[in-house]
Motif scaffolding. Structure first.
Motif, PDB file in Angstrom:
ATOM      1  N   GLY A  35      11.569  -2.196 -44.394  1.00  0.00           N
ATOM      2  CA  GLY A  35      10.432  -2.884 -44.992  1.00  0.00           C
ATOM      3  C   GLY A  35      10.308  -2.775 -46.501  1.00  0.00           C
ATOM      4  O   GLY A  35       9.408  -3.376 -47.086  1.00  0.00           O
TER       5      GLY A  35
ATOM      6  N   GLU B  42       6.918  -2.359 -48.496  1.00  0.00           N
ATOM      7  CA  GLU B  42       5.885  -2.438 -47.474  1.00  0.00           C
ATOM      8  C   GLU B  42       5.858  -1.178 -46.606  1.00  0.00           C
ATOM      9  O   GLU B  42       4.890  -0.953 -45.879  1.00  0.00           O
ATOM     10  CB  GLU B  42       6.120  -3.668 -46.596  1.00  0.00           C
ATOM     11  CG  GLU B  42       6.041  -4.989 -47.356  1.00  0.00           C
ATOM     12  CD  GLU B  42       6.361  -6.177 -46.468  1.00  0.00           C
ATOM     13  OE1 GLU B  42       6.607  -5.954 -45.251  1.00  0.00           O
ATOM     14  OE2 GLU B  42       6.371  -7.305 -46.972  1.00  0.00           O
ATOM     15  N   ASN B  43       6.912  -0.395 -46.679  1.00  0.00           N
ATOM     16  CA  ASN B  43       6.965   0.847 -45.913  1.00  0.00           C
ATOM     17  C   ASN B  43       6.063   1.889 -46.579  1.00  0.00           C
ATOM     18  O   ASN B  43       6.175   2.144 -47.779  1.00  0.00           O
ATOM     19  CB  ASN B  43       8.402   1.366 -45.875  1.00  0.00           C
ATOM     20  CG  ASN B  43       8.589   2.509 -44.896  1.00  0.00           C
ATOM     21  OD1 ASN B  43       7.740   3.373 -44.752  1.00  0.00           O
ATOM     22  ND2 ASN B  43       9.737   2.511 -44.233  1.00  0.00           N
TER      23      ASN B  43
ATOM     24  N   HIS C  51      14.740  -6.606 -49.033  1.00  0.00           N
ATOM     25  CA  HIS C  51      14.526  -5.634 -47.975  1.00  0.00           C
ATOM     26  C   HIS C  51      14.468  -6.347 -46.638  1.00  0.00           C
ATOM     27  O   HIS C  51      14.244  -7.558 -46.579  1.00  0.00           O
ATOM     28  CB  HIS C  51      13.205  -4.851 -48.191  1.00  0.00           C
ATOM     29  CG  HIS C  51      11.986  -5.714 -48.209  1.00  0.00           C
ATOM     30  ND1 HIS C  51      11.456  -6.251 -49.369  1.00  0.00           N
ATOM     31  CD2 HIS C  51      11.186  -6.170 -47.192  1.00  0.00           C
ATOM     32  CE1 HIS C  51      10.391  -6.973 -49.084  1.00  0.00           C
ATOM     33  NE2 HIS C  51      10.193  -6.943 -47.759  1.00  0.00           N
TER      34      HIS C  51
ATOM     35  N   PRO D 160      12.479  -7.001 -43.383  1.00  0.00           N
ATOM     36  CA  PRO D 160      11.061  -6.864 -43.030  1.00  0.00           C
ATOM     37  C   PRO D 160      10.878  -5.951 -41.818  1.00  0.00           C
ATOM     38  O   PRO D 160      11.738  -5.848 -40.943  1.00  0.00           O
ATOM     39  CB  PRO D 160      10.633  -8.294 -42.728  1.00  0.00           C
ATOM     40  CG  PRO D 160      11.907  -9.007 -42.363  1.00  0.00           C
ATOM     41  CD  PRO D 160      12.986  -8.373 -43.177  1.00  0.00           C
TER      42      PRO D 160
ATOM     43  N   ARG E  32      -0.214   1.944 -39.252  1.00  0.00           N
ATOM     44  CA  ARG E  32       0.059   2.025 -40.693  1.00  0.00           C
ATOM     45  C   ARG E  32      -0.738   3.158 -41.331  1.00  0.00           C
ATOM     46  O   ARG E  32      -0.244   3.886 -42.192  1.00  0.00           O
ATOM     47  CB  ARG E  32      -0.259   0.698 -41.366  1.00  0.00           C
ATOM     48  CG  ARG E  32       0.145   0.630 -42.839  1.00  0.00           C
ATOM     49  CD  ARG E  32      -0.167  -0.756 -43.390  1.00  0.00           C
ATOM     50  NE  ARG E  32       0.641  -1.758 -42.745  1.00  0.00           N
ATOM     51  CZ  ARG E  32       1.895  -2.080 -43.122  1.00  0.00           C
ATOM     52  NH1 ARG E  32       2.449  -1.436 -44.140  1.00  0.00           N
ATOM     53  NH2 ARG E  32       2.558  -3.019 -42.493  1.00  0.00           N
TER      54      ARG E  32
END
Length: 428
Positions: A101, A104-105, A145, A147, A162
């Motif tokens: 990700g 976004e990770n 990256h 997703p 998350r």
């Protein structure tokens, strides 16, 4: 300006400390990453790319083995090598984030840890290079990256999962930074204490050097008037030799003048041996006997008792002249302390501890431990405060030390420790 040898050693130590820290953190990272992959694939059943991720973990395992092997080598670890280890960790972490990700990770902020560790150990240019590398890796993860798959699973919403990842990420970063910040603070405090000790030692040695220089000049100046005194005393003895009342005083004065001459000659011999770096080699028994004779001559009121432990008297020592002065000063101070408490007893015990000779001087005084290395201070009314400072400085210069503690049954024990001849730390 090129770095001094001491600065280079400090850099090597810092770089090695960084590499050791990264090696152990790398093991933790491998365990954490493996556990995360297992949890995500087996428990959460999320479709993550397992093979690329395991390849990244495998590369980290291979480098961890290499890092521990490298630490077994005697060759010093340079700052460039420390930078290389940090760079490998950043690149592997970036590779793993690419498959999970990118930015976004929630674990993308782990890129901060290598920068923080580098800032604590590397020089400014390498810290800047680490920061640039981490920033470039972060920037590349924004457009490039893979997703993340949908994060929602049975009974766990995507937002909740998350938030859990963010919480775990925060705990990891906070724990690592807190632990190693505390280690860094302790190291800095230890270094500051060492700097203060070195500064005190330097100031004390400068004072002793000034005194020694003045003493050498004084000895040179005294030679001429002493020769005149000896000549006049000889003439007085020839002219007034029949005067019984005066003859005894003249003989005493002649003897004292001869003693002063012998002291000056000994001082010159000491200087010559010091310049030639040739200390006298004596057994501990012979060295202690000479010191004992000197203290009995100077302080006949002291009841000195000498004892050897085992075969310590047979060991050979590089008897630098100032070592004898240091021991005599300690014995004289012990005599003063005992007399102040109504005793004349002083004990000297000689032993061997490893490659060092240990002279334990015991008095029967108040047992107050003096402040070693604190300058020229004395608790005696007529003292100059030089004896203890000279003894401490001599012990440090010869590669030993001076310590003091209160005896169990009263009095003070001062331990003068110096290397024996042939020991690696012994004076040449």
């Amino acid at each position: 300006m090129p770095a001094t040898h001491a600065t280079q050693i400090a850099f090597f130590q810092r770089a090695r400390g960084l590499v050791e820290t990264l090696a152990w953190l790398r093991l933790c990272a491998i365990a954490g990453q493996t556990a995360t992959i297992v949890v995500v694939t087996r428990l959460l059943r999320l479709p993550v790319p397992v093979v690329p991720l395991m390849l990244g973990v495998g590369a980290l395992v291979t480098f961890a083995v290499f890092a521990f092997w490298r630490l077994t080598l005697p060759r010093p670890v340079s700052l460039a090598e420390g930078f290389a280890h940090v760079s490998v960790d950043i690149l592997v972490l970036t590779y793993l984030l690419y498959w999970t990700g990118g930015v976004e990770n929630p674990f993308v902020t782990l890129l901060v840890i290598p920068m923080a560790l580098a800032a604590a150990a590397l020089s400014m240019r390498y810290v800047a290079a680490v920061a640039v590398l981490a920033s470039i890796c972060f920037a590349l993860l924004v457009p490039w990256h893979q997703p993340l798959p949908p994060l929602h699973v049975a009974r766990i919403a995507e937002a909740d999962l998350r938030e859990i990842a963010i919480a775990v990420n925060f705990v990891v970063i906070a724990g690592v930074l807190a632990f190693f910040s505390a280690r860094l603070a302790n190291a800095l405090r230890a270094r500051e204490a060492e700097v203060r000790r070195q500064r005190e030692s330097t100031l004390r040695n400068e004072g002793i050097l000034a005194i020694a220089t003045q003493a050498a000049g004084t000895a040179h100046e005294l030679n001429t008037p002493l020769s005149t005194i000896r000549t006049l005393l000889g003439e007085l003895q020839r002219e007034r030799g029949n005067d019984t009342a005066l003859a005894g005083d003249l003989a005493l004065l002649v003897g004292q003048a001869e003693r002063c001459r012998d002291i000056l000659r000994k001082l010159v011999a000491v200087g010559n041996r010091g310049l030639n770096d040739l200390p006298e080699q004596l057994t501990l028994a012979a060295f202690v006997e000479a010191c004992g004779d000197q203290i009995r001559l100077l302080r006949p009121e002291i009841a000195l008792r000498i004892a050897f432990t085992g075969n310590a008297g047979e060991q050979v020592i590089a008897a630098a002249p100032d070592l004898g002065h240091a021991l005599v000063n300690l014995l004289s101070n012990a005599g003063d302390a005992s007399q102040a408490a109504g005793s004349a007893a002083v004990e000297l015990r000689i032993s061997v501890d490893g490659g060092d000779a240990v002279f334990a001087v015991r008095d029967h005084g108040s047992g107050v431990v003096p402040r070693l290395g604190a300058g020229f201070r004395t608790g005696k009314q007529h003292g100059l405060g030089l004896g203890l400072a000279l003894a401490h400085s001599t012990a440090e210069r010869l590669g030993g030390g001076l310590a003091a503690h209160t005896a169990e049954d009263g009095g003070l024990v001062q331990r003068l420790r110096v290397p024996l001849l042939g020991n690696d730390n012994s004076a040449p």
